[in-house]
Design an enzyme around this catalytic site. Structure first.
Site, PDB file in Angstrom:
ATOM      1  N   ASP A  45       0.849  -1.190   0.000  1.00 38.84           N
ATOM      2  CA  ASP A  45       0.000   0.000   0.000  1.00 38.84           C
ATOM      3  C   ASP A  45       0.888   1.244   0.000  1.00 38.84           C
ATOM      4  O   ASP A  45       2.096   1.165   0.284  1.00 38.84           O
ATOM      5  CB  ASP A  45      -0.897  -0.020   1.245  1.00 38.84           C
ATOM      6  CG  ASP A  45      -2.094   0.906   1.129  1.00 38.84           C
ATOM      7  OD1 ASP A  45      -2.314   1.465   0.043  1.00 38.84           O
ATOM      8  OD2 ASP A  45      -2.809   1.067   2.131  1.00 38.84           O
ATOM      9  N   ASP A  57      -8.907   2.967  -2.791  1.00 31.66           N
ATOM     10  CA  ASP A  57      -9.958   3.489  -1.911  1.00 31.66           C
ATOM     11  C   ASP A  57     -11.191   3.941  -2.697  1.00 31.66           C
ATOM     12  O   ASP A  57     -11.498   5.130  -2.791  1.00 31.66           O
ATOM     13  CB  ASP A  57      -9.411   4.646  -1.075  1.00 31.66           C
ATOM     14  CG  ASP A  57      -8.218   4.218  -0.237  1.00 31.66           C
ATOM     15  OD1 ASP A  57      -8.010   3.004  -0.063  1.00 31.66           O
ATOM     16  OD2 ASP A  57      -7.478   5.102   0.221  1.00 31.66           O
ATOM     17  N   GLU A 116       2.809   4.674  -4.265  1.00 29.01           N
ATOM     18  CA  GLU A 116       2.853   5.479  -5.507  1.00 29.01           C
ATOM     19  C   GLU A 116       4.194   6.194  -5.723  1.00 29.01           C
ATOM     20  O   GLU A 116       4.515   6.402  -6.906  1.00 29.01           O
ATOM     21  CB  GLU A 116       1.711   6.498  -5.499  1.00 29.01           C
ATOM     22  CG  GLU A 116       0.338   5.905  -5.675  1.00 29.01           C
ATOM     23  CD  GLU A 116      -0.132   5.070  -4.493  1.00 29.01           C
ATOM     24  OE1 GLU A 116      -0.823   4.063  -4.713  1.00 29.01           O
ATOM     25  OE2 GLU A 116       0.219   5.406  -3.350  1.00 29.01           O
TER      26      GLU A 116
END
Length: 810
Positions: free
Chosen positions: A456, A535, A459
């Site tokens: 997670d 999300d 990025e």
């Protein structure tokens, strides 16, 4: 104020509140640090000059093609033995590349560079022809001469006074470029990684920069976590994939064409690809959708095959308070006889959100808990974030600092950001030393009893009160020894992290296939695992976006993915939760998940009726596990995604190309999820052939549209006539479910079974079966002869012969 303005206002209010907290103040300082670092570390853009290739000067043959030289640039064209076309401007070579799986494929020795009409050149091969005009226009044509793609002469912008073309293959500091392309007027665009609006990509600008949207997202929010410069273009003339092998920030602007526009002439579809640096190099693969994805897999690597248990149902939550709550959730599934394969622990099981730690007060014996759950067939999966809290005494930080594996700025200092644990540093996964170090850390996760990981915040994310929520663009990276900055490394950061985790897990447990999925990534992510939606907002729009993401990622080469069932945020209504759950049961990654502030996601939390129907969906998923394991093996061998658009086998069907609310699961099943509130019927567009309702057995004929019942008890699922679907039989073994073929030779059907060999590396045997309806009897034969070897169940109504139904095989 519309709904989107309201969402923006709410985000703004939350941002103001956050800034007034300790973390908010740290994120404010981090944003200022990032801005100052870029002001010092990035070159300033001055006056820029545009450059185009100019007139052709000559050409030099090479294996598979050659180099065409222009007055101010050059173009290398190479056709590989597999039929993929490489084009590289300004000396760009296929390597180095984060996308390719190993060395560049061998050239097609039969493809030759030869003069073309009008002073240009062409490369002719068995599967494709590439023509290069005298001014640099490149056309990709079918063997029959039909133009699939026309790339107009590119344009570069470079600082005034730059010494000619950019450094070969790298693009140089200031070499921004633009490429304009034309496709058929009837073409439709797909791909570009994970996009919430789609799966068909309409007119608009799509950014190529992996981004945490900062809260939940809906259709229209762009970009998201996993962008790729990979387009699949489908037209009557043929299908092709184009991949711009460039990881810099950029945009793709799409414009669909018009047939008969302006005095009866077609207006071609258009694409403008603009990149802020890096090489102008791209690949084109042509053929049927199946052949194109097979070629893409050959180029970028076979998708990792998840262990069998990972194809079951997963339950996750940010907010499991302690081990006892985890036990209660597992017991809730067990007591209600609901199948459960895995439970996921989010960042709240860490000590102060520090990665590779366990809060001993709340999880005093995590290995014991994992063993207890495993005895009931439930695995634990751990979240892993890349950010490492920068503090003395943190073993991970001190170990990484000693190995010098963290990202540094232009002055040589560790780049600091703010994430959940506080002020943090970031491993440079583009450095092989950092990947090796990081991969070794997963030994701690395995020792705690975890069976898999999910990546997670990669990025990567660094909280910021303003500006981009990521690392400074001037941050320095190894880039496999070439050196460079975050402008080039940003989009491949998650991909390189996935590689580090996958290789580490494989080395630590060499006899087991790793299970890993990642929020971010780039072209080639499938080699290491899959992805998930991120999300997604709770709402009917979020439900629709979930399907778009899975189909789009599959057409970009990542076949294993799925959404957060029920949405990451908010409190879904019982109906919304159930419809999301029913969709998820037919997607590769079948996982419920939610935020710490959101409502519960256990099926029994939504009432007796929802529980009954969700249990039916869970049992159907369990029944289809042999089919899912087969699809996973087929994806690894052919690149075909589990979830396919309904036009997969008939891309020339224009009505199917525009169908976005249904999908094929493999070749046998058509799934039509309910995406609208209150719907109890829904129209379904069928591909050509005979299709059976899997509940009633009633037959329908395509192509065309039918309206099917969609009660709360289940969503419409249809089976292709003649298909063989491996399922779990009543005795727990594999059973072959045969859907009655149509009469005659053209009605023959087929199916495949991957023989289960466990979760190791042994390659399973693929058994192929053929079915026919002959003289009123349904027959099934094993390819190559021999006994079928499995129980057979024939389903689906069939045409009558002499007033008698067809006979079933014994």
């Amino acid at each position: 104020m519309d709904a989107r303005d309201l969402v923006r206002s709410e985000k703004l209010v939350r941002s103001v509140k956050v800034v007034c907290t300790a973390r908010g103040l740290r994120s404010l300082r981090s944003a200022w640090r990032r801005r100052r670092a870029d002001a010092v570390g990035l070159p300033r853009r001055g006056t820029e000059l545009a450059r185009v290739p100019g007139e052709v000067q000559g050409a030099e043959p090479e294996p598979g093609g050659g180099v065409v030289r222009f007055a101010r640039s050059s173009l290398r064209v190479r056709v590989t033995a597999g039929g993929a076309v490489f084009c590289g401007w300004d000396g760009a070579e296929p390597e180095p590349s984060y996308a390719l799986d190993g060395p560049c494929p061998e050239a097609d020795e039969r493809a030759e560079l030869e003069p073309d009409t009008g002073g240009g050149w062409r490369v002719v091969s068995e599967r494709v022809t590439v023509t290069v005009s005298r001014n640099g226009t490149v056309e990709v044509r079918t063997p029959g001469g039909v133009v699939l793609r026309r790339d107009l002469p590119p344009r570069w912008w470079e600082p005034a006074g730059a010494p000619g073309p950019a450094e070969p293959g790298l693009g140089g500091e200031g070499a921004r470029w633009l490429q304009r392309s034309e496709v058929a007027a009837d073409a439709r665009f797909f791909g570009l990684g994970g996009r919430a609006s789609g799966p068909r990509l309409r007119d608009g600008v799509y950014r190529l920069w992996n981004t945490d949207p900062g809260g939940s997202f809906e259709p229209g929010d762009d970009p998201l976590y996993l962008t790729m410069p990979v387009q699949l273009v489908v037209a009557d003339a043929g299908t092709h994939l184009v991949f711009h092998d460039n990881s810099w920030d950029g945009t793709v602007t799409l414009r669909e064409g018009e047939e008969g526009a302006g005095s009866g002439h077609d207006r071609p579809g258009g694409c403008r690809t603009r990149m802020e640096g890096g090489p102008l190099r791209y690949w084109v693969i042509v053929g049927t959708p199946a052949r194109v994805l097979h070629g893409w897999t050959a180029l970028t690597g076979a998708p990792a095959v998840p262990p069998r248990w990972a194809l079951g149902h997963h339950h996750a939550r940010w907010g499991f308070r302690d081990a006892e709550e985890v036990r209660r959730v597992a017991a809730g599934y067990r007591e209600r006889e609901l199948p459960l394969s895995a439970l996921h622990l989010d960042i709240d099981h860490f000590v102060g959100h520090r990665v590779f730690t366990v809060d001993g007060a709340r999880f005093p014996d995590l290995p014991g808990l994992a063993a207890e759950l495993l005895a009931d067939g439930v695995r634990l999966v751990s979240i892993v974030d890349p950010a490492v809290k920068a503090e003395p005494g943190n073993a991970v930080y001190e170990g990484g600092a000693a190995e010098d594996v963290f990202v540094r700025d232009a002055r040589g200092r560790e780049v600091r950001g703010v994430v959940w644990a506080g002020e943090s540093v970031f491993p440079d996964f583009t450095d092989p030393r950092a990947r090796k170090w990081w991969g070794g850390l997963y030994a701690e996760r395995l020792a705690q009893g975890f069976s898999g990981v999910w990546h997670d915040m990669n990025e990567p994310v660094s909280f910021a009160a303003f500006g981009e929520t990521t690392l400074p663009r001037s941050a320095r990276h190894a880039l496999e020894g070439r050196g460079g900055d975050h402008r080039e490394a940003h989009n491949v950061y998650g991909l390189a992290m996935a590689r580090a985790g996958y290789e580490g897990l494989r080395e630590l447990r060499p006899d087991e296939r790793p299970f890993l999925f990642s929020r971010s990534g780039w072209a080639g992510l499938q080699r290491y695992g899959g992805s998930w939606s991120g999300d997604v907002a709770t709402g009917w729009a979020g439900l629709r976006a979930s399907l778009s993401l899975v189909i789009g990622l599959g057409l970009s080469g990542v076949p294993y993915s799925g959404p957060d069932i029920g949405g990451f945020t908010g409190f879904p209504s019982p109906e919304l939760y159930l419809r999301w759950f029913q969709l998820g049961a037919y997607l590769p990654l079948f996982r419920t998940h939610s935020a710490i502030s959101a409502g519960r996601r256990e099926p029994w939390e939504f009432g007796a009726e929802v529980l009954e129907h969700a249990a039916a969906a869970l049992r159907e998923r369990q029944r289809l596990l042999p089919y899912f394991t087969t699809l996973a093996q087929l994806a690894a061998r052919t690149g075909a995604p589990y979830v396919r658009p309904v036009w997969w086998r008939t891309p020339k069907d224009r009505a199917l190309r525009d169908c976005e609310d249904a999908f094929l699961l493999g070749d046998a099943l058509l799934v039509a999820p309910v995406l609208e509130e209150g719907a109890r019927k829904r129209p379904v567009r069928l591909p050509r052939g005979r299709w059976y309702d899997t509940v009633t057995g009633r037959a329908y004929h395509g192509p065309g549209k039918v309206v099917l019942d969609a009660p709360l008890s289940g969503i419409p699922v249809l089976a292709r006539a003649g298909s063989v679907v491996p399922v779990t039989g009543p005795d727990g073994g594999v059973q072959l479910e045969v859907w009655t073929p149509c009469q005659g030779r053209k009605g023959a059907g087929a199916g495949t079974l991957a023989v289960d060999t466990g979760d190791g590396w042994k390659k399973p045997e693929l058994l192929r079966f053929a079915t026919r309806l002959r003289d009123g009897a349904v027959t099934i034969e094993r390819e190559g002869g021999g006994e079928v070897g499995y129980p057979v169940r024939v389903r689906g109504e069939a045409p009558l012969e002499d007033g008698k139904p067809p006979r079933r095989p014994s």
